[in-house]
Structure formats: structure tokens, C-alpha cells
Design an enzyme around this catalytic site. Sequence first.
Site, PDB file in Angstrom:
ATOM      1  N   SER A 370       0.865  -1.181   0.000  1.00  0.00           N
ATOM      2  CA  SER A 370       0.000   0.000   0.000  1.00  0.00           C
ATOM      3  C   SER A 370       0.898   1.226   0.000  1.00  0.00           C
ATOM      4  O   SER A 370       1.816   1.330   0.812  1.00  0.00           O
ATOM      5  CB  SER A 370      -0.904   0.008   1.237  1.00  0.00           C
ATOM      6  OG  SER A 370      -1.825   1.079   1.177  1.00  0.00           O
ATOM      7  N   GLU A 371       0.641   2.166  -0.914  1.00  0.00           N
ATOM      8  CA  GLU A 371       1.594   3.244  -1.154  1.00  0.00           C
ATOM      9  C   GLU A 371       1.779   4.198   0.017  1.00  0.00           C
ATOM     10  O   GLU A 371       2.728   4.978   0.046  1.00  0.00           O
ATOM     11  CB  GLU A 371       1.176   4.039  -2.398  1.00  0.00           C
ATOM     12  CG  GLU A 371      -0.170   4.691  -2.285  1.00  0.00           C
ATOM     13  CD  GLU A 371      -0.958   4.649  -3.591  1.00  0.00           C
ATOM     14  OE1 GLU A 371      -1.439   5.711  -4.013  1.00  0.00           O
ATOM     15  OE2 GLU A 371      -1.087   3.576  -4.182  1.00  0.00           O
ATOM     16  N   ASN A 372       0.880   4.143   1.009  1.00  0.00           N
ATOM     17  CA  ASN A 372       1.082   4.988   2.185  1.00  0.00           C
ATOM     18  C   ASN A 372       2.026   4.355   3.195  1.00  0.00           C
ATOM     19  O   ASN A 372       2.257   4.929   4.263  1.00  0.00           O
ATOM     20  CB  ASN A 372      -0.258   5.303   2.858  1.00  0.00           C
ATOM     21  CG  ASN A 372      -0.997   4.062   3.315  1.00  0.00           C
ATOM     22  OD1 ASN A 372      -1.135   3.107   2.565  1.00  0.00           O
ATOM     23  ND2 ASN A 372      -1.477   4.069   4.550  1.00  0.00           N
ATOM     24  N   SER A 412       8.316   3.981   0.409  1.00  0.00           N
ATOM     25  CA  SER A 412       7.275   3.296  -0.348  1.00  0.00           C
ATOM     26  C   SER A 412       7.387   3.578  -1.842  1.00  0.00           C
ATOM     27  O   SER A 412       7.343   2.666  -2.669  1.00  0.00           O
ATOM     28  CB  SER A 412       5.897   3.730   0.159  1.00  0.00           C
ATOM     29  OG  SER A 412       4.870   3.095  -0.562  1.00  0.00           O
TER      30      SER A 412
END
Length: 545
Positions: A370-372, A412
Site C-alpha cells: 500500500s503506497e502509504n 514506499s
Amino acid sequence: MDRLPTASRLLIAALPTRTCTHGAPPVHLCRRHAANTQWRRPRQRRFYIATPSQQPTINRAASKLLPTADDAVADLQSGSTVLSAGFGLCGVAETLIHAIKNRGPHSLHSLTAVSNNAGIEGVGGLSLITKTGQVSKLILSFLGNNKALEKKYLTGGIEIELCPQGTLAERIRAAGAGIPAFYTPTAANTLLQDGKIPAQFDAHGNVIGYGTPRETREFNGRKYLMETALPGDVAILRAWKVDEAGNCCFRYTTKAFGPIMAKAARLTIVEAEEIVPVGSLDPNNIDLPGIFVDRIVPATAPKHIEIKKTRDPTADTKASEPSEAAARRDRIARRAAKELKHGYYVNLGVGLPTSAAEFVPEGTKVWLQSENGILGMGPHPTEDEIDADIVNAGKQTVTLLPGASTFDSSESFGMIRGGHVDVSILGALQVSASGDLANYMIPGKVFKGMGGAMDLVGNPDATKVVVATEHVAKDGTSKIVQECKLPLTGARCVSTIITDMCVFEVDRKNGGLLLTETAPGVGVEDVRAKTDASFRVSDQLKGME
């Protein structure tokens, strides 16, 4: 167009019609030419830094502990650039934002606020001080569902610079590391490269400021954009545990922007959920060393959860008869799951692409990114498992699987741009026969920002980009087109298109679609009737499973 809301008509009129020119050589402007072009059309400021005489004094010899957030922001100056950490409402410095709001617009105003997003109107985040008029400019990647802010932007109340999420994180990281600029493949051949996204309107809806065109340069046959570092006068962040020397520990996804913003600001203020004596924290567990922290205050504002999403393990799992729409979506997700091989690291976009994880065969292990800042993301929590500090890229509550890790946003997006993610599955508004993708804006209807999508398609040679989408839009128009008419997210980036009707493989180099699979009951002529792009049919055409 006459039936559209006034604000929407203003935006669609302001946007340029050209979205991308394939094969155009890189443009290198000399200084004189760049200066000459600057007056020809409105331009926006990249950011604003308060003058040294306006900045708060930092006394290294004094204690970093202050009794309240009001004390910590008492000497902040109007015109300052404020870096506000958090993702959605997770990890946001709500106590400090309330203190800035308490200063009022007469005392503290004309702020440039930098954040991933601007909070939720009437709930929390930067929306509290954009509503009071204390913020004159926002630099962010995503407006989200903040309709009040969108209206304010379109009627001249605030300036907004949209910046891809990974580029935003890297600009902040670079500022903290003393790096003035860098090159990135993100947003090449888009409106962002050309500086053609409107940034500021007047009260009558006329565009008075655009984005800044990026210098481009070619490395190893690929186009890259030069981005400049993004420092701040002040950073405000929330941490879990902080000792009196300023060493900070963050919980899970609250570290998305906190550590990098603290390093990029001249003055960093931390609100701590727990303040402990020096020596109480294990040095191995410190996420942010005290050298980057100047002031510490107790966190008194409660945490907010933007989207509470849960699962019920006791619910009847027997599938009911799906609706026609649900059946179409399941067909897409089931086929998309076949792109996820054992051991793959995968990023699934918000919405339909996320459903692909539900159809991964038992025994096949994939690591969801997840990019966060999550690697090893699990399902939604039960009611008892909810943790406000664990959310996904859609701001929904999730869980972490054994072996998971969490990290900041620069880490990330380094994984993403660096090609360490095997597959990225995204939704689409339009996909072209050359693999161009448009999925973040419909002029006149949708203007939310690109978030991390431009980064996710920024290295398509290393990370396979798969589009999972319904074949036609709600108005019946085809999403598979010869050329995209909507603003591009990425050019020549999509390798596979999966719809409820069929599967196309894309020749990104030469352009062109190859029909390889059709859904049950769907013939080639059915696909042609619903597709606005020309395509070839594979000699080994087969059915979608």
C-alpha cells in the site's frame, strides 16, 4: 456542457485540449527563453518561505518541552510554509492544527500548507484552517471528497498545486537531505510536465495561475522530469512516543510523512501521545532522531478514522446470487487475480483492483503493498481489531499479516519507482491502443488529484501495469479508445487491459491491441461494437476463466 455546474464549466474551459504527444523530443529551455515564456501566461509559485527575520527563534540550549500546542505555535509567522504530516486523517497533528486555528486569520494568515491531502470538511486535518482562510496555497497530491475546498479553489479562494504523491514525498525528502533537485520518470508526457494544470482562479472563474513547466532530460532512452526540493519553515507532526530529547517512535502508517517532513523544516513541532524521559526508548526503535525535533507538546486532540471498514468473521459466507453489475466486477477481479503469481509483490489500486486479492488461489502467497507505507497488508479488521493507525491507500482500516512492515512514503515510492513491485493493478477512465492511461480527472466532473497513480505507472518496464475496468462507462461510451481525450496519468505504460468483456494485450512500443480472451457469451463482434480502438484478434483466442 450547459447542464454542468458553473464551477465544473470553469474548470473544463480552463484545461488545455492536448494531453500527450508521443515521440516528441525533450525540450530544453535556455534561461533567456524560459524567462521570455514566463510572462506569456500565468504561472504559480512552487512554494513560499518566510524571510529569516520572520522565522521563530530556535534555542538549542532550552528544553524542547512546551506545556501546550498554543505555546508552540505562538511565534509562527504569516507567510510561512507549513509541512503538515499525516495520510488522510491518520497521523495528522490535530492538536497543533487546532492551535493554529485558534490564532485566527488576523494573527496568522497567508500560509502555504504542504500535505498529502487537506483533510475532511468539518472533521479534521488542514480543512480546519483552509475554512478559516488562514491558508492561501496548498501543495498536495489529492483533494479527496472535500467539496468545499474544491469549490473554494474554483472560485479563487485558494491556490492549489497538485503534485504526484511519490514526487511530493521525494521533494520533501530531498529538502531534508540538502539535495536541491532530482530527476524522476513520474508524470512524463502529462499536463503536469507542461505546467498546464490550472492552479489558481479569480473570483470570476478566470485562470490566473498555472503549474510550473518541468525541465526534461533523457537518461538511457527515457524521459525524466526535474523536480525541485520542497523545504518548509515549520513542520507539524504527531508521534506515538517521544522522549524529552525529541527522539520519536511512530505507530504503523502514521509514519507516512512524519519523519521526512520533520527533516525538511527549519522548525519542527511534534505533538506526542506519550512523552517519556530520556533513555526510556530503545535506540533500535527510534524512527526520528531528536536532532530533527525542536518543540514537543502533549497531543490532546482525539484520533479520527476517515473510513471505518470491517469484516464480520461470523457472517454467512454462502454467496448470494450476484447482481448483473456485481457479476461483471467479479469476472474482472477473478481474471485480474491470475496476474498475481506466487511470491509477487503487488500494488492494488483503490476500488475494483483491490477485489483481485479475494480471488487469489489458496496456497498462492502474494505480498500486498500500500503506497502509504505497508508491505504485507491484510484484510479489513473485525470490530475488535480496528486500529486508527493502520489504514490503506484508500484511507480504509486494514490489518497487517505476519511478516508485514511499515515505512514512510519516500521508502514506499522508492519501491514503486525502482521497479521492486512486480505488478500494479489500477482502474481507468480511458486506456488507449498505445497503453496510455487516464484515471485521475474528468474535466467538468471529477477533480480529485492524481495521488500515487502517476508514480505507480512510472516504471512500466520493471513493474507490469494492468488495468482492471468495466469495458464501458456509465454513459455507455467505451473506455478502450484509440487515443485518450482525458488528461493522462501515464503514457505508454499499460501492458494488459482486463474488462468484463475481454482481455487485451498492449504493444506499448509500437502501439496496438491484441484481443486474447473473451468472456462467456461475448463474441469478437460484440467487443468491436463496444470498443473505440482498433485491435487484432489472436490466433489463440480463448475464453476468460
